[in-house]
Design a protein around this motif. Structure first.
Motif, PDB file in Angstrom:
ATOM      1  N   GLU A 171      45.523  35.893  29.981  1.00 18.47           N
ATOM      2  CA  GLU A 171      46.161  37.158  29.655  1.00 18.47           C
ATOM      3  C   GLU A 171      46.555  37.869  30.948  1.00 18.47           C
ATOM      4  O   GLU A 171      45.990  37.611  32.020  1.00 18.47           O
ATOM      5  CB  GLU A 171      45.215  38.071  28.863  1.00 18.47           C
ATOM      6  CG  GLU A 171      44.846  37.574  27.476  1.00 18.47           C
ATOM      7  CD  GLU A 171      45.956  37.752  26.451  1.00 18.47           C
ATOM      8  OE1 GLU A 171      47.025  38.309  26.821  1.00 18.47           O
ATOM      9  OE2 GLU A 171      45.748  37.365  25.287  1.00 18.47           O
ATOM     10  N   SER A 172      47.500  38.783  30.833  1.00 21.01           N
ATOM     11  CA  SER A 172      47.867  39.670  31.934  1.00 21.01           C
ATOM     12  C   SER A 172      47.784  41.096  31.430  1.00 21.01           C
ATOM     13  O   SER A 172      48.189  41.377  30.298  1.00 21.01           O
ATOM     14  CB  SER A 172      49.281  39.358  32.424  1.00 21.01           C
ATOM     15  OG  SER A 172      49.732  40.307  33.359  1.00 21.01           O
ATOM     16  N   THR A 173      47.238  41.990  32.261  1.00 23.39           N
ATOM     17  CA  THR A 173      47.098  43.386  31.866  1.00 23.39           C
ATOM     18  C   THR A 173      47.713  44.296  32.929  1.00 23.39           C
ATOM     19  O   THR A 173      47.723  43.967  34.113  1.00 23.39           O
ATOM     20  CB  THR A 173      45.618  43.776  31.687  1.00 23.39           C
ATOM     21  OG1 THR A 173      44.894  43.488  32.894  1.00 23.39           O
ATOM     22  CG2 THR A 173      44.996  43.030  30.526  1.00 23.39           C
ATOM     23  N   PRO A 174      48.225  45.453  32.517  1.00 21.65           N
ATOM     24  CA  PRO A 174      48.814  46.388  33.482  1.00 21.65           C
ATOM     25  C   PRO A 174      47.750  47.238  34.158  1.00 21.65           C
ATOM     26  O   PRO A 174      46.646  47.439  33.629  1.00 21.65           O
ATOM     27  CB  PRO A 174      49.719  47.257  32.603  1.00 21.65           C
ATOM     28  CG  PRO A 174      49.003  47.287  31.283  1.00 21.65           C
ATOM     29  CD  PRO A 174      48.380  45.921  31.129  1.00 21.65           C
ATOM     30  N   ASN A 175      48.096  47.735  35.332  1.00 22.84           N
ATOM     31  CA  ASN A 175      47.281  48.724  36.045  1.00 22.84           C
ATOM     32  C   ASN A 175      45.841  48.242  36.176  1.00 22.84           C
ATOM     33  O   ASN A 175      45.603  47.146  36.653  1.00 22.84           O
ATOM     34  CB  ASN A 175      47.414  50.074  35.355  1.00 22.84           C
ATOM     35  CG  ASN A 175      48.863  50.525  35.298  1.00 22.84           C
ATOM     36  OD1 ASN A 175      49.583  50.450  36.278  1.00 22.84           O
ATOM     37  ND2 ASN A 175      49.308  50.971  34.127  1.00 22.84           N
ATOM     38  N   GLN A 176      44.854  49.058  35.758  1.00 22.47           N
ATOM     39  CA  GLN A 176      43.454  48.609  35.814  1.00 22.47           C
ATOM     40  C   GLN A 176      42.902  48.275  34.434  1.00 22.47           C
ATOM     41  O   GLN A 176      41.690  48.265  34.225  1.00 22.47           O
ATOM     42  CB  GLN A 176      42.589  49.675  36.506  1.00 22.47           C
ATOM     43  CG  GLN A 176      42.901  49.875  37.970  1.00 22.47           C
ATOM     44  CD  GLN A 176      42.671  48.642  38.833  1.00 22.47           C
ATOM     45  OE1 GLN A 176      42.074  47.659  38.397  1.00 22.47           O
ATOM     46  NE2 GLN A 176      43.160  48.674  40.066  1.00 22.47           N
ATOM     47  N   ASP A 177      43.775  47.955  33.494  1.00 28.84           N
ATOM     48  CA  ASP A 177      43.318  47.472  32.193  1.00 28.84           C
ATOM     49  C   ASP A 177      42.710  46.079  32.345  1.00 28.84           C
ATOM     50  O   ASP A 177      42.962  45.375  33.328  1.00 28.84           O
ATOM     51  CB  ASP A 177      44.477  47.418  31.201  1.00 28.84           C
ATOM     52  CG  ASP A 177      44.934  48.791  30.735  1.00 28.84           C
ATOM     53  OD1 ASP A 177      44.373  49.798  31.215  1.00 28.84           O
ATOM     54  OD2 ASP A 177      45.853  48.844  29.906  1.00 28.84           O
ATOM     55  N   ASN A 178      41.935  45.685  31.362  1.00 29.47           N
ATOM     56  CA  ASN A 178      41.341  44.346  31.337  1.00 29.47           C
ATOM     57  C   ASN A 178      41.084  43.939  29.895  1.00 29.47           C
ATOM     58  O   ASN A 178      41.217  44.770  28.990  1.00 29.47           O
ATOM     59  CB  ASN A 178      40.050  44.321  32.171  1.00 29.47           C
ATOM     60  CG  ASN A 178      39.022  45.331  31.670  1.00 29.47           C
ATOM     61  OD1 ASN A 178      38.583  45.275  30.531  1.00 29.47           O
ATOM     62  ND2 ASN A 178      38.638  46.266  32.536  1.00 29.47           N
ATOM     63  N   PRO A 179      40.754  42.684  29.653  1.00 30.42           N
ATOM     64  CA  PRO A 179      40.590  42.233  28.260  1.00 30.42           C
ATOM     65  C   PRO A 179      39.419  42.861  27.517  1.00 30.42           C
ATOM     66  O   PRO A 179      39.329  42.701  26.289  1.00 30.42           O
ATOM     67  CB  PRO A 179      40.393  40.719  28.415  1.00 30.42           C
ATOM     68  CG  PRO A 179      41.080  40.370  29.685  1.00 30.42           C
ATOM     69  CD  PRO A 179      40.794  41.543  30.581  1.00 30.42           C
ATOM     70  N   LEU A 180      38.523  43.554  28.206  1.00 30.75           N
ATOM     71  CA  LEU A 180      37.463  44.272  27.503  1.00 30.75           C
ATOM     72  C   LEU A 180      38.035  45.454  26.729  1.00 30.75           C
ATOM     73  O   LEU A 180      37.414  45.938  25.789  1.00 30.75           O
ATOM     74  CB  LEU A 180      36.408  44.782  28.489  1.00 30.75           C
ATOM     75  CG  LEU A 180      35.692  43.731  29.333  1.00 30.75           C
ATOM     76  CD1 LEU A 180      34.665  44.410  30.245  1.00 30.75           C
ATOM     77  CD2 LEU A 180      35.017  42.684  28.462  1.00 30.75           C
ATOM     78  N   MET A 181      39.214  45.905  27.133  1.00 28.58           N
ATOM     79  CA  MET A 181      39.884  47.036  26.492  1.00 28.58           C
ATOM     80  C   MET A 181      40.824  46.551  25.400  1.00 28.58           C
ATOM     81  O   MET A 181      41.936  47.055  25.244  1.00 28.58           O
ATOM     82  CB  MET A 181      40.688  47.834  27.526  1.00 28.58           C
ATOM     83  CG  MET A 181      39.894  48.353  28.698  1.00 28.58           C
ATOM     84  SD  MET A 181      40.994  49.163  29.901  1.00 28.58           S
ATOM     85  CE  MET A 181      39.844  49.620  31.182  1.00 28.58           C
ATOM     86  N   ALA A 182      40.389  45.595  24.626  1.00 31.06           N
ATOM     87  CA  ALA A 182      41.281  44.961  23.656  1.00 31.06           C
ATOM     88  C   ALA A 182      41.837  45.949  22.641  1.00 31.06           C
ATOM     89  O   ALA A 182      42.925  45.750  22.101  1.00 31.06           O
ATOM     90  CB  ALA A 182      40.555  43.828  22.942  1.00 31.06           C
ATOM     91  N   GLU A 183      41.100  47.034  22.382  1.00 32.73           N
ATOM     92  CA  GLU A 183      41.580  48.026  21.425  1.00 32.73           C
ATOM     93  C   GLU A 183      42.861  48.696  21.910  1.00 32.73           C
ATOM     94  O   GLU A 183      43.647  49.203  21.131  1.00 32.73           O
ATOM     95  CB  GLU A 183      40.505  49.095  21.200  1.00 32.73           C
ATOM     96  CG  GLU A 183      39.261  48.610  20.481  1.00 32.73           C
ATOM     97  CD  GLU A 183      39.523  48.271  19.029  1.00 32.73           C
ATOM     98  OE1 GLU A 183      40.470  48.847  18.455  1.00 32.73           O
ATOM     99  OE2 GLU A 183      38.796  47.437  18.472  1.00 32.73           O
ATOM    100  N   LEU A 184      43.066  48.683  23.227  1.00 33.00           N
ATOM    101  CA  LEU A 184      44.181  49.416  23.801  1.00 33.00           C
ATOM    102  C   LEU A 184      45.203  48.521  24.490  1.00 33.00           C
ATOM    103  O   LEU A 184      46.399  48.780  24.460  1.00 33.00           O
ATOM    104  CB  LEU A 184      43.651  50.437  24.819  1.00 33.00           C
ATOM    105  CG  LEU A 184      44.646  51.423  25.408  1.00 33.00           C
ATOM    106  CD1 LEU A 184      45.126  52.380  24.319  1.00 33.00           C
ATOM    107  CD2 LEU A 184      43.989  52.225  26.525  1.00 33.00           C
ATOM    108  N   SER A 185      44.727  47.447  25.121  1.00 32.44           N
ATOM    109  CA  SER A 185      45.588  46.688  26.023  1.00 32.44           C
ATOM    110  C   SER A 185      46.591  45.786  25.312  1.00 32.44           C
ATOM    111  O   SER A 185      47.559  45.341  25.913  1.00 32.44           O
ATOM    112  CB  SER A 185      44.727  45.829  26.957  1.00 32.44           C
ATOM    113  OG  SER A 185      44.058  44.810  26.234  1.00 32.44           O
ATOM    114  N   GLY A 186      46.330  45.476  24.043  1.00 36.84           N
ATOM    115  CA  GLY A 186      47.229  44.570  23.332  1.00 36.84           C
ATOM    116  C   GLY A 186      46.996  43.110  23.651  1.00 36.84           C
ATOM    117  O   GLY A 186      47.720  42.240  23.182  1.00 36.84           O
ATOM    118  N   THR A 187      45.955  42.814  24.443  1.00 40.63           N
ATOM    119  CA  THR A 187      45.637  41.435  24.773  1.00 40.63           C
ATOM    120  C   THR A 187      44.670  40.877  23.739  1.00 40.63           C
ATOM    121  O   THR A 187      44.075  41.604  22.954  1.00 40.63           O
ATOM    122  CB  THR A 187      44.993  41.333  26.163  1.00 40.63           C
ATOM    123  OG1 THR A 187      43.738  42.025  26.139  1.00 40.63           O
ATOM    124  CG2 THR A 187      45.882  41.924  27.237  1.00 40.63           C
ATOM    125  N   ALA A 188      44.504  39.564  23.782  1.00 41.72           N
ATOM    126  CA  ALA A 188      43.479  38.950  22.955  1.00 41.72           C
ATOM    127  C   ALA A 188      42.117  39.422  23.436  1.00 41.72           C
ATOM    128  O   ALA A 188      41.869  39.505  24.642  1.00 41.72           O
ATOM    129  CB  ALA A 188      43.572  37.427  23.051  1.00 41.72           C
TER     130      ALA A 188
END
Length: 218
Positions: A148-165
């Motif tokens: 996955e790729s996330t913007p800024n300081q987002d990460n996959p733990l923030m799945a509720e917000l980041s739109g990643t798996a």
């Protein structure tokens, strides 16, 4: 509980020539320290959140567990603190990196066909991230690996917000310009290619084992 800047597990020049000592010094003592300071600042205003560890804070981003007045600051700075604490540990002196082996190698080959193919897909995720962000290799809920790729300081733990798996990170790359610009300028793909030469695959294997056991590595 105040958050603290973690010590690096190596000296600032340990990743030379692939990641330069000046970048590492600024990245750790200035950028990461600022995330820690800002996070502690907002938690001082919301003491009910102080007992949450950095993993739980990141998982709470995008949910109603965080007060609206604190949510964005925690997203940016709690994300920055978690991401960098994770990032430092998955790098090592180039003499110590020998590529994946054992269970993590088998999982990579099962998910992507080969280690080379995983790296190709990971590189594409890192290089194509517009602006600042991260690329991640992680373990999904079904136990398989994904990128996955996330913007800024987002990460996959923030799945509720980041739109990643939703997944547990086991490998991550910082592609903010401050991570590479002094040495590589605008040549992000060159930085990405060089970074593989300092990946701590033993730590990635430990992260994979932790993720499989239901623990989030920090």
């Amino acid at each position: 509980m105040a958050h603290e800047l973690p010590a690096l597990p190596y000296d600032y020049a340990a990743l030379e020539p692939h990641v330069d000592a000046t970048t590492m010094t600024i990245h750790h003592t200035k950028h990461h320290q600022t995330y820690v300071n800002n996070l502690n600042g907002v938690l001082d205003k919301f003491p009910e959140l102080k007992d949450l560890g950095i993993v739980d804070l990141n998982k709470a981003v995008g949910t109603d567990k965080l007060p609206k007045d604190a949510a964005t600051i925690i997203r940016n700075n709690g994300g920055g603190h978690y991401n960098h604490s994770f990032f430092w540990k998955i790098m090592t002196n180039p003499s110590n990196t020998n590529g994946p082996s054992g269970e993590v190698k088998a999982a990579i080959e099962s998910a992507f066909g080969s280690v080379d193919e995983m790296q190709t897909k990971f590189n594409a995720a890192a290089a194509s991230r517009f602006g600042s962000g991260w690329a991640w290799l992680g373990v999904k809920a079904d136990g398989t690996l994904a990128i996955e790729s996330t913007p800024n300081q987002d990460n996959p733990l923030m799945a509720e917000l980041s739109g990643t798996a939703a997944m547990t990170p086991i490998l991550g790359l910082d592609v903010w310009e401050h991570a590479y610009y002094l040495k590589y300028q605008n040549r992000r793909p060159e930085y990405i290619a060089a970074w593989w030469k300092v990946v701590n695959w033993e730590q990635v294997a430990d992260n994979y084992a932790a993720a499989k056991a239901g623990t989030v590595p920090v």
